[in-house]
Design a protein around this motif. Structure first.
Motif, PDB file in Angstrom:
ATOM      1  N   LEU A  55      65.204  76.046  86.942  1.00  0.00           N
ATOM      2  CA  LEU A  55      64.240  74.973  87.192  1.00  0.00           C
ATOM      3  C   LEU A  55      62.943  75.347  86.494  1.00  0.00           C
ATOM      4  O   LEU A  55      62.440  76.460  86.672  1.00  0.00           O
ATOM      5  CB  LEU A  55      64.011  74.823  88.704  1.00  0.00           C
ATOM      6  N   ILE A  56      62.413  74.427  85.685  1.00  0.00           N
ATOM      7  CA  ILE A  56      61.125  74.652  85.020  1.00  0.00           C
ATOM      8  C   ILE A  56      60.150  73.672  85.660  1.00  0.00           C
ATOM      9  O   ILE A  56      60.370  72.453  85.608  1.00  0.00           O
ATOM     10  CB  ILE A  56      61.239  74.430  83.486  1.00  0.00           C
ATOM     11  N   ALA A  57      59.105  74.188  86.297  1.00  0.00           N
ATOM     12  CA  ALA A  57      58.307  73.315  87.162  1.00  0.00           C
ATOM     13  C   ALA A  57      56.858  73.759  87.287  1.00  0.00           C
ATOM     14  O   ALA A  57      56.519  74.913  87.031  1.00  0.00           O
ATOM     15  CB  ALA A  57      58.937  73.287  88.556  1.00  0.00           C
ATOM     16  N   TYR A  58      56.010  72.816  87.691  1.00  0.00           N
ATOM     17  CA  TYR A  58      54.674  73.181  88.152  1.00  0.00           C
ATOM     18  C   TYR A  58      54.881  73.957  89.453  1.00  0.00           C
ATOM     19  O   TYR A  58      55.722  73.556  90.281  1.00  0.00           O
ATOM     20  CB  TYR A  58      53.853  71.937  88.489  1.00  0.00           C
ATOM     21  N   PRO A  59      54.098  75.019  89.692  1.00  0.00           N
ATOM     22  CA  PRO A  59      54.243  75.753  90.956  1.00  0.00           C
ATOM     23  C   PRO A  59      54.119  74.824  92.174  1.00  0.00           C
ATOM     24  O   PRO A  59      54.890  74.938  93.126  1.00  0.00           O
ATOM     25  CB  PRO A  59      53.090  76.755  90.917  1.00  0.00           C
ATOM     26  N   SER A  60      53.171  73.881  92.122  1.00  0.00           N
ATOM     27  CA  SER A  60      52.964  72.982  93.265  1.00  0.00           C
ATOM     28  C   SER A  60      54.210  72.139  93.532  1.00  0.00           C
ATOM     29  O   SER A  60      54.631  71.969  94.680  1.00  0.00           O
ATOM     30  CB  SER A  60      51.759  72.072  93.012  1.00  0.00           C
ATOM     31  N   GLY A 116      46.993  75.408  92.722  1.00  0.00           N
ATOM     32  CA  GLY A 116      48.118  74.490  92.856  1.00  0.00           C
ATOM     33  C   GLY A 116      48.089  73.696  94.147  1.00  0.00           C
ATOM     34  O   GLY A 116      49.128  73.379  94.707  1.00  0.00           O
ATOM     35  N   ASN A 117      46.869  73.356  94.610  1.00  0.00           N
ATOM     36  CA  ASN A 117      46.772  72.560  95.846  1.00  0.00           C
ATOM     37  C   ASN A 117      47.529  71.250  95.715  1.00  0.00           C
ATOM     38  O   ASN A 117      47.559  70.636  94.662  1.00  0.00           O
ATOM     39  CB  ASN A 117      45.302  72.236  96.157  1.00  0.00           C
ATOM     40  N   VAL A 118      48.094  70.840  96.819  1.00  0.00           N
ATOM     41  CA  VAL A 118      48.873  69.604  96.831  1.00  0.00           C
ATOM     42  C   VAL A 118      48.097  68.572  97.638  1.00  0.00           C
ATOM     43  O   VAL A 118      47.620  68.856  98.726  1.00  0.00           O
ATOM     44  CB  VAL A 118      50.251  69.851  97.485  1.00  0.00           C
ATOM     45  N   ILE A 119      47.927  67.376  97.086  1.00  0.00           N
ATOM     46  CA  ILE A 119      47.347  66.308  97.883  1.00  0.00           C
ATOM     47  C   ILE A 119      48.452  65.339  98.288  1.00  0.00           C
ATOM     48  O   ILE A 119      49.439  65.179  97.573  1.00  0.00           O
ATOM     49  CB  ILE A 119      46.187  65.548  97.185  1.00  0.00           C
ATOM     50  N   VAL A 120      48.269  64.747  99.438  1.00  0.00           N
ATOM     51  CA  VAL A 120      49.258  63.778  99.926  1.00  0.00           C
ATOM     52  C   VAL A 120      48.633  62.394  99.809  1.00  0.00           C
ATOM     53  O   VAL A 120      47.555  62.144 100.329  1.00  0.00           O
ATOM     54  CB  VAL A 120      49.631  64.078 101.387  1.00  0.00           C
ATOM     55  N   THR A 121      49.298  61.509  99.084  1.00  0.00           N
ATOM     56  CA  THR A 121      48.762  60.155  98.915  1.00  0.00           C
ATOM     57  C   THR A 121      49.186  59.295 100.108  1.00  0.00           C
ATOM     58  O   THR A 121      50.074  59.682 100.866  1.00  0.00           O
ATOM     59  CB  THR A 121      49.285  59.496  97.616  1.00  0.00           C
ATOM     60  N   PRO A 122      48.547  58.123 100.287  1.00  0.00           N
ATOM     61  CA  PRO A 122      48.881  57.276 101.440  1.00  0.00           C
ATOM     62  C   PRO A 122      50.374  56.933 101.516  1.00  0.00           C
ATOM     63  O   PRO A 122      50.922  56.763 102.597  1.00  0.00           O
ATOM     64  CB  PRO A 122      48.056  56.016 101.198  1.00  0.00           C
ATOM     65  N   SER A 123      51.051  56.851 100.369  1.00  0.00           N
ATOM     66  CA  SER A 123      52.479  56.516 100.424  1.00  0.00           C
ATOM     67  C   SER A 123      53.348  57.757 100.601  1.00  0.00           C
ATOM     68  O   SER A 123      54.571  57.671 100.518  1.00  0.00           O
ATOM     69  CB  SER A 123      52.881  55.751  99.171  1.00  0.00           C
ATOM     70  N   LEU A 149      51.385  65.403  95.419  1.00  0.00           N
ATOM     71  CA  LEU A 149      51.037  65.659  94.025  1.00  0.00           C
ATOM     72  C   LEU A 149      50.158  66.892  93.906  1.00  0.00           C
ATOM     73  O   LEU A 149      49.149  67.022  94.583  1.00  0.00           O
ATOM     74  CB  LEU A 149      50.304  64.454  93.432  1.00  0.00           C
ATOM     75  N   GLY A 150      50.563  67.800  93.020  1.00  0.00           N
ATOM     76  CA  GLY A 150      49.764  68.989  92.761  1.00  0.00           C
ATOM     77  C   GLY A 150      48.679  68.689  91.744  1.00  0.00           C
ATOM     78  O   GLY A 150      48.645  67.608  91.147  1.00  0.00           O
TER      79      GLY A 150
END
Ligand SMILES: [Zn+2]
Length: 453
Positions: free
Chosen positions: A212-217, A351-358, A362-363
């Motif tokens: 898997l190649i990914a953003y850490p978040s 790599g903070n993650v925000i949670v959107t209203p839906s 998203l990192g």
């Protein structure tokens, strides 16, 4: 039954031709499997030869550098040792913007060029031109990186980073595509919620993904979801990039996917490459370019700024380009046997993650992708200044100062891009202003994240 995505596969066939079949790839890959065991002196000789070729190339074909060299009295023959690179000034992103099309080599035009754009958290995203040979050569380095991580060409990889399945503002029918030629599964990072975790885990298994190649978040959200639900996905390797891989994330990812994590650093400008070897050390890759690590000013004195010269993108060569990223240098030599410089830490964005209203998680890198795409739409518009402000977790505002030539058509284009890129449930607004709040001089565009929790 496995779905074969025709469009992805056709695109994959073209990618495969460029990345795996071009002589440029094969020659360089063969060469760098040898040069990785070179001595310091041999590597310096390799770098000097490349630098001399690069300087001759920019003198002959890049108007921006021809002018700069003439002004400073530099001739290609003046480059006799590696330190002679310091006769060139450090180039900023603003310099790149001012250079415009003069930074593109006259030898590469039209169909030979691909265009991407710069990322970064400040300034207007700028176009980066790449010639197809540079794409093939880039892949030689990627291939060697995968060798170090014990991944074979036949190993299937999944991508959970900046690749687009659908725009964040769309509700697509499918959140992935599979390219059967390159054996690559692309998962949408911009539609990642706890609810899609079982689906993504299932896709990894049914496609028999090894890496898997990914953003850490993003890898972290997926890993945590799998652990919480007791879903087991055994992978061979996870490769992470673009954000600081902190210990909590590394451990969670390694535990969920039952494998080691290899972190790496690169840039859209294709000037610097840093990645881990099998012993877990970050190595600066010397055959990729010349990476100068310049001590940063206080309060980051133990860190160095990355100023880099790439050898391989001859369509848009950059000499001593300031990437504005910080790394912590190490004096260690690695036990893997390579004399490549070692870096202890890459001080990337967190790599903070925000949670959107839906419910999207998203990192920082995913958000940055979204904002960069919005801002990039303004690149050739008559706009004096602009920025995207994230007012709250559920609202994005694009503030811009239009020029006299700004028309309704421009405004319409911006609104469309905003709608396309803004995740569902988030409020998007365009605000034309006379000026931005703080004093600005000349044309500049940046984004500011305000009141960001
Ligand atoms: Zn090593």
């Amino acid at each position: 039954m496995r779905m074969i995505d025709l469009k992805a596969t056709l695109k994959g066939a073209k990618t495969w031709l460029i990345k795996r079949r071009m002589g440029a790839f094969r020659r360089l890959y063969r060469e760098i499997t040898q040069t990785q065991w070179y001595s310091k002196e041999q590597l310096e000789a390799f770098q000097l030869a490349r630098l001399q070729r690069l300087v001759r190339h920019v003198w002959e074909t890049v108007p921006y550098y021809r002018r700069l060299m003439e002004e400073r009295g530099i001739r290609p023959d003046d480059i006799r040792q590696l330190d002679d690179i310091q006769r060139f000034p450090i180039m900023s992103k603003e310099d790149l913007k001012t250079a415009g099309n003069d930074i593109v080599s006259t030898r590469y035009r039209g169909a030979l060029l691909n265009t991407a754009h710069t990322g970064g958290t400040t300034g207007l995203p700028l176009p980066v031109r790449r010639d197809i040979w540079s794409i093939a050569r880039e892949h030689a380095f990627v291939r060697r990186q995968f060798d170090w991580a014990d991944l074979k060409t036949s190993d299937r990889c999944a991508y959970l980073e900046g690749r687009t399945v659908a725009s964040p503002g769309q509700r697509p029918t499918s959140l992935h595509y599979y390219d059967a030629v390159m054996r690559e599964l692309t998962l949408s990072t911009f539609h990642l919620t706890p609810e899609v975790v079982p689906h993504y885990a299932d896709l990894l298994q049914t496609h028999k993904i090894r890496a898997l190649i990914a953003y850490p978040s993003a890898a972290f959200v997926l890993a945590k979801g799998c652990l919480e639900r007791g879903i087991r996905v055994g992978l061979h390797r996870v490769l992470t990039t673009s954000e600081t891989l902190d210990e909590v994330k590394r451990k969670t990812i390694a535990e969920a996917f039952e494998c080691p994590v290899f972190d790496f650093y690169g840039s859209a400008e294709r000037v610097c490459y840093i990645h881990m070897c099998e012993r877990g050390s970050y190595h600066v890759i010397p055959e990729y370019g010349i990476t100068e690590l310049i001590p940063a000013a206080s309060p980051n004195e133990d860190c160095c700024q990355v100023v880099a010269t790439g050898f391989w993108n001859l369509a848009m060569p950059l000499i001593r380009y300031n990437l504005r990223d910080l790394v912590k240098v190490s004096q260690r030599t690695c036990r893997c046997g390579r004399v490549f410089p070692v870096v202890d830490k890459i001080m990337g964005r967190d790599g903070n993650v925000i949670v959107t209203p839906s419910g999207l998680q998203l990192g920082a890198s995913a958000i940055e992708c979204i904002l960069a795409r919005i801002l990039y739409a303004m690149y050739d518009m008559p706009v004096v200044a602009g920025r995207v402000v994230q007012d709250a977790s559920d609202a994005l505002t694009l503030e811009y100062v239009p020029d006299a030539e700004f028309t309704e058509e421009h405004a319409g284009r911006l609104a469309r891009v905003m709608a396309e890129q803004t995740p569902p449930g988030m409020h998007a607004e365009l605000r034309a202003k006379k000026e931005l709040d703080r004093t600005v001089r000349g044309k500049f565009v940046s984004f500011v994240m305000a009141n960001h929790h």
